[in-house]
Design a protein around this motif. Sequence first.
Motif, PDB file in Angstrom:
ATOM      1  N   ALA A  16     -43.484   4.616  34.026  1.00 35.16           N
ATOM      2  CA  ALA A  16     -42.949   5.930  34.370  1.00 35.16           C
ATOM      3  C   ALA A  16     -43.357   6.975  33.334  1.00 35.16           C
ATOM      4  N   ASP A  17     -43.354   6.600  32.056  1.00 33.01           N
ATOM      5  CA  ASP A  17     -43.769   7.521  30.997  1.00 33.01           C
ATOM      6  C   ASP A  17     -45.237   7.920  31.172  1.00 33.01           C
ATOM      7  N   ILE A  18     -46.084   6.934  31.440  1.00 32.26           N
ATOM      8  CA  ILE A  18     -47.521   7.207  31.619  1.00 32.26           C
ATOM      9  C   ILE A  18     -47.746   8.083  32.847  1.00 32.26           C
ATOM     10  N   TYR A  19     -47.086   7.776  33.953  1.00 32.10           N
ATOM     11  CA  TYR A  19     -47.234   8.593  35.159  1.00 32.10           C
ATOM     12  C   TYR A  19     -46.818  10.035  34.900  1.00 32.10           C
ATOM     13  N   SER A  20     -45.748  10.219  34.142  1.00 30.01           N
ATOM     14  CA  SER A  20     -45.289  11.575  33.816  1.00 30.01           C
ATOM     15  C   SER A  20     -46.337  12.329  33.008  1.00 30.01           C
ATOM     16  N   LEU A  21     -46.949  11.658  32.049  1.00 28.50           N
ATOM     17  CA  LEU A  21     -47.982  12.308  31.243  1.00 28.50           C
ATOM     18  C   LEU A  21     -49.220  12.650  32.076  1.00 28.50           C
ATOM     19  N   VAL A  22     -49.594  11.777  33.000  1.00 30.66           N
ATOM     20  CA  VAL A  22     -50.741  12.049  33.876  1.00 30.66           C
ATOM     21  C   VAL A  22     -50.463  13.265  34.750  1.00 30.66           C
ATOM     22  N   GLN A  33     -57.897  11.466  33.040  1.00 33.16           N
ATOM     23  CA  GLN A  33     -58.696  10.363  32.520  1.00 33.16           C
ATOM     24  C   GLN A  33     -59.380  10.754  31.214  1.00 33.16           C
ATOM     25  N   ALA A  34     -59.943  11.938  31.147  1.00 32.51           N
ATOM     26  CA  ALA A  34     -60.593  12.405  29.914  1.00 32.51           C
ATOM     27  C   ALA A  34     -59.559  12.587  28.809  1.00 32.51           C
TER      28      ALA A  34
END
Length: 71
Positions: A16-22, A33-34
């Motif tokens: 969830a943390d990663i999805y929020s940052l994306v 991605q970059a």
Amino acid sequence: MRAHERWSPFFGQRAADIYSLVVTAKLNDIDPQAWLAEILARINDQPVSRLHELLPWNWKTSGHRYHTQAV
């Protein structure tokens, strides 16, 4: 309780943390991605007091920013 069941909430929160940052990167017109590739390359050398500079809304690469292209 199985080991994977104990770890499941931990990994779910991390995902969830990663999805929020994306999503935040996309909202700031940055190619996620970059951004993530550069952050992973730089994070070990970044002082803790300056980690905020790596967040999508503060992020600047060495020389230029990677913006998303409107299609």
